[in-house]
Design a protein around this motif. Sequence first.
Motif, mmCIF file in Angstrom:
data_model
loop_
_atom_site.group_PDB
_atom_site.id
_atom_site.type_symbol
_atom_site.label_atom_id
_atom_site.label_comp_id
_atom_site.label_asym_id
_atom_site.label_seq_id
_atom_site.Cartn_x
_atom_site.Cartn_y
_atom_site.Cartn_z
ATOM 1 N N LYS A 7 -7.410 -8.862 6.666
ATOM 2 C CA LYS A 7 -8.429 -7.833 6.848
ATOM 3 C C LYS A 7 -7.854 -6.612 7.544
ATOM 4 C CE LYS A 7 -12.421 -10.837 7.333
ATOM 5 N NZ LYS A 7 -13.477 -11.247 8.235
ATOM 6 N N SER A 8 -8.463 -5.478 7.278
ATOM 7 C CA SER A 8 -8.108 -4.261 7.992
ATOM 8 C C SER A 8 -8.603 -4.389 9.422
ATOM 9 C CB SER A 8 -8.772 -3.053 7.319
ATOM 10 O OG SER A 8 -8.586 -1.914 8.108
ATOM 11 N N VAL A 9 -7.763 -4.000 10.368
ATOM 12 C CA VAL A 9 -8.156 -4.066 11.763
ATOM 13 C C VAL A 9 -8.560 -2.703 12.284
ATOM 14 C CG1 VAL A 9 -6.872 -6.153 12.300
ATOM 15 C CG2 VAL A 9 -5.752 -3.945 12.469
ATOM 16 N N GLY A 10 -8.682 -1.747 11.413
ATOM 17 C CA GLY A 10 -9.273 -0.485 11.773
ATOM 18 C C GLY A 10 -8.388 0.567 12.396
ATOM 19 N N THR A 11 -7.084 0.445 12.334
ATOM 20 C CA THR A 11 -6.227 1.539 12.797
ATOM 21 C C THR A 11 -6.071 2.529 11.647
ATOM 22 O OG1 THR A 11 -4.119 0.584 12.070
ATOM 23 C CG2 THR A 11 -4.906 -0.071 14.268
ATOM 24 N N PRO A 12 -5.683 3.763 11.929
ATOM 25 C CA PRO A 12 -5.456 4.698 10.821
ATOM 26 C C PRO A 12 -4.455 4.156 9.778
ATOM 27 C CG PRO A 12 -5.549 5.894 12.881
ATOM 28 C CD PRO A 12 -5.556 4.425 13.232
ATOM 29 N N ALA A 13 -3.468 3.391 10.239
ATOM 30 C CA ALA A 13 -2.485 2.820 9.307
ATOM 31 C C ALA A 13 -3.130 1.820 8.354
ATOM 32 C CB ALA A 13 -1.348 2.155 10.077
ATOM 33 N N THR A 14 -3.915 0.899 8.893
ATOM 34 C CA THR A 14 -4.529 -0.113 8.027
ATOM 35 C C THR A 14 -5.632 0.490 7.167
ATOM 36 O OG1 THR A 14 -6.026 -0.842 9.786
ATOM 37 C CG2 THR A 14 -3.931 -2.023 9.561
ATOM 38 N N VAL A 15 -6.321 1.480 7.682
ATOM 39 C CA VAL A 15 -7.330 2.172 6.879
ATOM 40 C C VAL A 15 -6.655 2.853 5.687
ATOM 41 C CG1 VAL A 15 -8.975 4.103 6.885
ATOM 42 C CG2 VAL A 15 -8.988 2.443 8.750
ATOM 43 N N ALA A 16 -5.494 3.494 5.934
ATOM 44 C CA ALA A 16 -4.758 4.163 4.849
ATOM 45 C C ALA A 16 -4.279 3.150 3.810
ATOM 46 C CB ALA A 16 -3.576 4.952 5.416
ATOM 47 N N LEU A 17 -3.789 2.010 4.267
ATOM 48 C CA LEU A 17 -3.330 0.973 3.336
ATOM 49 C C LEU A 17 -4.486 0.435 2.501
ATOM 50 C CD1 LEU A 17 -0.919 -0.909 5.739
ATOM 51 C CD2 LEU A 17 -0.262 0.148 3.568
ATOM 52 N N THR A 18 -5.607 0.179 3.142
ATOM 53 C CA THR A 18 -6.779 -0.328 2.435
ATOM 54 C C THR A 18 -7.274 0.694 1.411
ATOM 55 O OG1 THR A 18 -7.409 -1.680 4.334
ATOM 56 C CG2 THR A 18 -9.132 -1.210 2.721
ATOM 57 N N ALA A 19 -7.347 1.951 1.826
ATOM 58 C CA ALA A 19 -7.820 3.010 0.920
ATOM 59 C C ALA A 19 -6.902 3.171 -0.286
ATOM 60 C CB ALA A 19 -7.917 4.335 1.672
ATOM 61 N N ALA A 20 -5.604 2.936 -0.094
ATOM 62 C CA ALA A 20 -4.641 3.065 -1.187
ATOM 63 C C ALA A 20 -4.593 1.818 -2.065
ATOM 64 C CB ALA A 20 -3.245 3.360 -0.631
ATOM 65 N N GLY A 21 -5.264 0.760 -1.651
ATOM 66 C CA GLY A 21 -5.262 -0.472 -2.435
ATOM 67 C C GLY A 21 -3.938 -1.214 -2.386
ATOM 68 N N VAL A 22 -3.175 -1.006 -1.329
ATOM 69 C CA VAL A 22 -1.860 -1.626 -1.184
ATOM 70 C C VAL A 22 -2.009 -2.993 -0.509
ATOM 71 C CG1 VAL A 22 0.344 -1.414 0.059
ATOM 72 C CG2 VAL A 22 -0.639 0.575 -1.091
ATOM 73 N N PRO A 23 -1.385 -4.028 -1.070
ATOM 74 C CA PRO A 23 -1.442 -5.334 -0.408
ATOM 75 C C PRO A 23 -0.624 -5.323 0.882
ATOM 76 C CG PRO A 23 -0.094 -5.451 -2.405
ATOM 77 C CD PRO A 23 -0.653 -4.072 -2.336
ATOM 78 N N PHE A 24 -1.201 -5.872 1.944
ATOM 79 C CA PHE A 24 -0.511 -5.940 3.221
ATOM 80 C C PHE A 24 -1.090 -7.088 4.036
ATOM 81 C CE2 PHE A 24 -4.271 -3.446 4.060
ATOM 82 C CZ PHE A 24 -4.648 -3.772 5.355
ATOM 83 N N THR A 25 -0.348 -7.487 5.047
ATOM 84 C CA THR A 25 -0.798 -8.509 5.982
ATOM 85 C C THR A 25 -0.600 -7.962 7.390
ATOM 86 O OG1 THR A 25 -0.084 -10.257 4.475
ATOM 87 C CG2 THR A 25 -0.472 -10.897 6.757
ATOM 88 N N THR A 26 -1.602 -8.115 8.239
ATOM 89 C CA THR A 26 -1.434 -7.722 9.631
ATOM 90 C C THR A 26 -1.020 -8.938 10.452
ATOM 91 O OG1 THR A 26 -3.775 -8.063 10.092
ATOM 92 C CG2 THR A 26 -3.095 -5.808 9.569
ATOM 93 N N HIS A 27 -0.228 -8.668 11.468
ATOM 94 C CA HIS A 27 0.225 -9.699 12.395
ATOM 95 C C HIS A 27 -0.041 -9.170 13.800
ATOM 96 C CE1 HIS A 27 2.512 -11.759 9.189
ATOM 97 N NE2 HIS A 27 2.889 -10.559 8.823
#
Length: 164
Positions: A7-27
């Motif tokens: 899930k997106s944790v709400g930082t500008p970085a994760t928001v940008a990744l989510t908006a771009a539809g890029v797969p990512f994992t937060t740690h």
Amino acid sequence: MAKKSKKSVGTPATVALTAAGVPFTTHSYEHDPAAPSYGEEAAEALGVAPDQVFKTLLADVDGTLTVAVVPVSGSLDLKALAAAVGGKRATMADPAAAERSTGYVRGGISPLGQRKRLRTVVDASAEGRATVCVSAGRRGLEVELAPGDLVALTGAHLAPIARG
């Protein structure tokens, strides 16, 4: 032990990744304010090799702030960075200027979702890796993604800018 989340944790970085539809994992991990190196702390907490975790550094290249993304296992070669962007001289940026420009605090500067898009260079060692980890925008939070996605989202180019 690091916690993993898709899930997106709400930082500008994760928001940008989510908006771009890029797969990512937060740690996420518990940041120790006494840790001598943010990047090495992240690698240890995540249980990954330090050359898979990349730190985000800001340099001043001929008067222009430039983002350098290099493995935490090495250091930034300022001459190589200057050459990679067609500049003559590079110095480390003033930390306050880096924070103002990116919108992040030192130790949590992400190459993604910065307040102002800056010229970015990712060390060439990222190229052949399945994934890399970079700051997700705050201390104690990393994002893991494909290096090609990192390059595409930041408008970066790859160049050998790390040593060690």
